[in-house]
Write a protein that holds these residues in place. Structure first.
Motif, PDB file in Angstrom:
ATOM      1  N   ASP A   9       6.796   3.551  -1.424  1.00 27.26           N
ATOM      2  CA  ASP A   9       5.662   2.831  -0.850  1.00 27.26           C
ATOM      3  C   ASP A   9       4.403   2.949  -1.697  1.00 27.26           C
ATOM      4  O   ASP A   9       3.328   2.489  -1.300  1.00 27.26           O
ATOM      5  CB  ASP A   9       5.376   3.330   0.570  1.00 27.26           C
ATOM      6  CG  ASP A   9       5.132   4.834   0.633  1.00 27.26           C
ATOM      7  OD1 ASP A   9       5.011   5.478  -0.437  1.00 27.26           O
ATOM      8  OD2 ASP A   9       5.067   5.385   1.756  1.00 27.26           O
ATOM      9  N   GLY A  10       4.506   3.594  -2.854  1.00 20.04           N
ATOM     10  CA  GLY A  10       3.357   3.706  -3.747  1.00 20.04           C
ATOM     11  C   GLY A  10       2.260   4.608  -3.235  1.00 20.04           C
ATOM     12  O   GLY A  10       1.093   4.439  -3.603  1.00 20.04           O
ATOM     13  N   ARG A  11       2.599   5.608  -2.435  1.00 19.46           N
ATOM     14  CA  ARG A  11       1.551   6.440  -1.845  1.00 19.46           C
ATOM     15  C   ARG A  11       0.942   7.431  -2.832  1.00 19.46           C
ATOM     16  O   ARG A  11       0.039   8.189  -2.467  1.00 19.46           O
ATOM     17  CB  ARG A  11       2.065   7.167  -0.611  1.00 19.46           C
ATOM     18  CG  ARG A  11       3.200   8.137  -0.814  1.00 19.46           C
ATOM     19  CD  ARG A  11       3.705   8.654   0.538  1.00 19.46           C
ATOM     20  NE  ARG A  11       4.758   9.639   0.413  1.00 19.46           N
ATOM     21  CZ  ARG A  11       6.043   9.362   0.251  1.00 19.46           C
ATOM     22  NH1 ARG A  11       6.413   8.094   0.175  1.00 19.46           N
ATOM     23  NH2 ARG A  11       6.937  10.324   0.168  1.00 19.46           N
TER      24      ARG A  11
ATOM     25  N   ARG B 116       4.915  -0.501   2.040  1.00 13.47           N
ATOM     26  CA  ARG B 116       3.608  -0.380   1.401  1.00 13.47           C
ATOM     27  C   ARG B 116       2.468  -0.438   2.412  1.00 13.47           C
ATOM     28  O   ARG B 116       1.426   0.209   2.224  1.00 13.47           O
ATOM     29  CB  ARG B 116       3.453  -1.491   0.359  1.00 13.47           C
ATOM     30  CG  ARG B 116       2.118  -1.500  -0.394  1.00 13.47           C
ATOM     31  CD  ARG B 116       1.923  -0.266  -1.216  1.00 13.47           C
ATOM     32  NE  ARG B 116       0.740  -0.360  -2.073  1.00 13.47           N
ATOM     33  CZ  ARG B 116       0.187   0.675  -2.698  1.00 13.47           C
ATOM     34  NH1 ARG B 116       0.709   1.877  -2.570  1.00 13.47           N
ATOM     35  NH2 ARG B 116      -0.867   0.497  -3.469  1.00 13.47           N
ATOM     36  N   MET B 117       2.638  -1.147   3.487  1.00 16.54           N
ATOM     37  CA  MET B 117       1.580  -1.245   4.492  1.00 16.54           C
ATOM     38  C   MET B 117       1.234   0.115   5.076  1.00 16.54           C
ATOM     39  O   MET B 117       0.094   0.359   5.492  1.00 16.54           O
ATOM     40  CB  MET B 117       1.982  -2.209   5.607  1.00 16.54           C
ATOM     41  CG  MET B 117       0.847  -2.535   6.569  1.00 16.54           C
ATOM     42  SD  MET B 117       1.296  -3.752   7.827  1.00 16.54           S
ATOM     43  CE  MET B 117       2.079  -2.684   9.039  1.00 16.54           C
ATOM     44  N   GLY B 118       2.192   1.030   5.110  1.00 15.25           N
ATOM     45  CA  GLY B 118       1.917   2.364   5.600  1.00 15.25           C
ATOM     46  C   GLY B 118       0.905   3.100   4.759  1.00 15.25           C
ATOM     47  O   GLY B 118       0.222   4.004   5.237  1.00 15.25           O
ATOM     48  N   GLU B 119       0.784   2.714   3.496  1.00 13.69           N
ATOM     49  CA  GLU B 119      -0.212   3.310   2.612  1.00 13.69           C
ATOM     50  C   GLU B 119      -1.492   2.484   2.569  1.00 13.69           C
ATOM     51  O   GLU B 119      -2.592   3.019   2.612  1.00 13.69           O
ATOM     52  CB  GLU B 119       0.376   3.425   1.198  1.00 13.69           C
ATOM     53  CG  GLU B 119      -0.623   3.623   0.071  1.00 13.69           C
ATOM     54  CD  GLU B 119      -1.463   4.874   0.219  1.00 13.69           C
ATOM     55  OE1 GLU B 119      -2.583   4.907  -0.316  1.00 13.69           O
ATOM     56  OE2 GLU B 119      -0.995   5.837   0.871  1.00 13.69           O
TER      57      GLU B 119
ATOM     58  N   ARG C 253       7.021  -4.281   2.327  1.00 13.80           N
ATOM     59  CA  ARG C 253       7.136  -4.364   0.870  1.00 13.80           C
ATOM     60  C   ARG C 253       7.431  -2.979   0.296  1.00 13.80           C
ATOM     61  O   ARG C 253       6.839  -1.983   0.728  1.00 13.80           O
ATOM     62  CB  ARG C 253       5.853  -4.917   0.250  1.00 13.80           C
ATOM     63  CG  ARG C 253       5.576  -6.372   0.615  1.00 13.80           C
ATOM     64  CD  ARG C 253       4.247  -6.841   0.029  1.00 13.80           C
ATOM     65  NE  ARG C 253       3.979  -8.229   0.372  1.00 13.80           N
ATOM     66  CZ  ARG C 253       4.265  -9.274  -0.394  1.00 13.80           C
ATOM     67  NH1 ARG C 253       4.820  -9.071  -1.573  1.00 13.80           N
ATOM     68  NH2 ARG C 253       4.001 -10.499  -0.001  1.00 13.80           N
ATOM     69  N   PHE C 254       8.324  -2.931  -0.697  1.00 13.90           N
ATOM     70  CA  PHE C 254       8.682  -1.692  -1.352  1.00 13.90           C
ATOM     71  C   PHE C 254       8.634  -1.878  -2.862  1.00 13.90           C
ATOM     72  O   PHE C 254       8.772  -2.987  -3.367  1.00 13.90           O
ATOM     73  CB  PHE C 254      10.073  -1.221  -0.916  1.00 13.90           C
ATOM     74  CG  PHE C 254      10.131  -0.830   0.546  1.00 13.90           C
ATOM     75  CD1 PHE C 254       9.888   0.482   0.930  1.00 13.90           C
ATOM     76  CD2 PHE C 254      10.393  -1.784   1.524  1.00 13.90           C
ATOM     77  CE1 PHE C 254       9.919   0.837   2.273  1.00 13.90           C
ATOM     78  CE2 PHE C 254      10.426  -1.430   2.864  1.00 13.90           C
ATOM     79  CZ  PHE C 254      10.195  -0.118   3.243  1.00 13.90           C
ATOM     80  N   ARG C 255       8.444  -0.769  -3.559  1.00 13.00           N
ATOM     81  CA  ARG C 255       8.264  -0.795  -5.010  1.00 13.00           C
ATOM     82  C   ARG C 255       9.529  -1.274  -5.715  1.00 13.00           C
ATOM     83  O   ARG C 255      10.641  -0.877  -5.380  1.00 13.00           O
ATOM     84  CB  ARG C 255       7.896   0.610  -5.497  1.00 13.00           C
ATOM     85  CG  ARG C 255       7.627   0.744  -6.976  1.00 13.00           C
ATOM     86  CD  ARG C 255       7.056   2.136  -7.248  1.00 13.00           C
ATOM     87  NE  ARG C 255       6.904   2.398  -8.669  1.00 13.00           N
ATOM     88  CZ  ARG C 255       7.789   3.049  -9.404  1.00 13.00           C
ATOM     89  NH1 ARG C 255       8.890   3.505  -8.844  1.00 13.00           N
ATOM     90  NH2 ARG C 255       7.568   3.253 -10.681  1.00 13.00           N
TER      91      ARG C 255
END
Length: 417
Positions: free
Chosen positions: A101-103, A285-288, A297-299
């Motif tokens: 998730d790009g966190r 990604r929205m979680g971050e 969306r995922f990386r």
């Protein structure tokens, strides 16, 4: 035409620090209950992964597909919510964001070079984003830390994420062998009592960044010398960069745009839920970002040695390359045809209720499908197999012969998986 990857494209790491990292990577001393290491879920024998859709973390027993959920009070309480990410070529200079998730990403928003789950409490001095990411599995309850009241690490994390790192650093530096190695490998370390979580993470980063550097596949040879691929792989290459539009996301030297995309994979497991999520789900990604546009969306994963890292997807829903390729070509149809037996999930009766609960939530399914950001592409079966042949041509000739490998023993004296 893409350019071949060169050694200079990677960050420089100290080989003595990498040798310390090799030991730490497989040393269970870094886990709360001293029963799991980084290597348990990212093992040399399994291409740097664990061969499972969702990992069995702290409390589990065994390795890879044979790993079980443990027994008694040590039995796992939850599956790890996402598939163990591949480690190949993470030391490349272009990488500036990590985790599905790009966190974790390069940013000075907190004054310490990174936007991370630790926010302003992340220490400074990491030699790379790869080193910074190494400290987070150590504090994750179901990965390595364990449950509150089980050990001092889990208890410290419960107070604040950075409270555990000094305890872990002390565990390591009081072992004479580690103390001597750190003094020898780090110019600013004169005695073992100066070793902090930063030096530990930098050693881990040096190991990961060098150990899984690999770019000698048939495709890399093609890029460098124009040596032809075999016919099926060549047809697949043309499809990949042409009609199939795979390169729309899997672009650049690492075959990833380092961005985030929604492809509508079936949901399995507990999901990486947020505190206020009303249902089992994973919004990616929205979680971050807290941006609705980033929902599900995922990386984009990098693809070199992808044939060695099954199963596929951020939650490992597809056991084969053919399956994940077909999903990309028609996400909605493949989602409808997906079956639960495709997931590699070790039996866990006490948590099985939630393994597929989101698969029964019609509203959640509708939200995920509405977010899909890739258009269907019609290809015949032969073309699909050609794409798979090209993906297999991304496997390095020396991929399974790593510079250091798995150590037989570690300085703590704990067992090595």
């Amino acid at each position: 035409m893409a350019q071949p990857i060169q050694p200079d494209d990677f960050l420089p790491f100290d080989p003595m620090q990498a040798e310390i990292g090799q030991l730490l990577f497989y040393d269970k001393i870094l886990s709360g209950n001293r029963n799991i290491s980084c290597g348990t879920c990212h093992h040399h024998d399994l291409g740097g992964g664990d061969g499972l859709s969702l990992g069995i973390g702290e409390g589990g027993v065994g390795l890879g597909p044979d790993r079980t959920i443990g027994t008694g009070d040590a039995m796992i309480r939850k599956r790890i919510p996402r598939n163990a990410p591949a480690l190949w070529n993470l030391g490349h200079r272009e990488i500036d964001v990590l985790f599905h998730d790009g966190r974790l990403e390069h940013s000075n928003v907190y004054g310490n070079e990174f936007n991370s789950p630790a926010q302003e409490w992340l220490p400074t001095g990491f030699n790379s984003i790869l080193a910074a990411q190494a400290v987070f599995p150590l504090t994750a309850q179901f990965e390595m830390a364990g449950n509150p009241r089980e050990n001092e690490i889990a208890g410290a994390v419960h107070d604040r994420i950075d409270a555990a790192w000094p305890i872990l650093a002390k565990r390591v530096r009081v072992i004479p062998k580690y103390g001597d190695l750190f003094v020898a490998a780090f110019d600013h370390i004169d005695s073992s009592d100066q070793v902090t979580i930063v030096e530990i993470a930098n050693a881990l980063g040096a190991f990961i960044g060098t150990e899984w550097q690999n770019h000698d596949s048939p495709y890399d040879t093609y890029l460098a010398t124009r040596t032809p691929l075999d016919p099926a792989a060549e047809r697949g290459r043309q499809l990949f960069f042409g009609e199939a539009n795979c390169a729309g996301c899997h672009s650049g030297p690492l075959m990833s745009d380092q961005e985030f995309h929604a492809i509508g994979l079936p949901h399995i497991g507990p999901g990486r839920t947020r505190q206020f999520d009303p249902v089992v789900r994973d919004v990616g990604r929205m979680g971050e970002s807290d941006d609705l546009a980033d929902a599900y969306r995922f990386r984009t994963p990098m693809l070199r040695n992808v044939a060695l890292t099954a199963p596929y997807g951020h939650n490992g829903t597809y056991p084969t390359l053919e399956g994940i390729v077909r999903h990309h070509l028609n996400p909605v149809a493949m989602r409808a045809d997906w079956s639960r037996d495709m997931a590699r999930l070790p039996r866990a009766d006490h948590i099985a209720l939630i393994d597929f609960i989101a698969d029964q939530d019609t509203r959640e399914i509708a939200r995920q499908e509405a977010a899909i950001a890739i258009a269907p592409v019609a290809l015949d079966d032969a073309s699909v197999l050609d794409l798979v042949a090209f993906l297999n041509a991304l496997t390095g000739v020396t991929a399974e012969t790593r510079p250091l490998g798995r150590p037989d023993t570690v300085p703590s004296g704990l067992s090595v998986d």
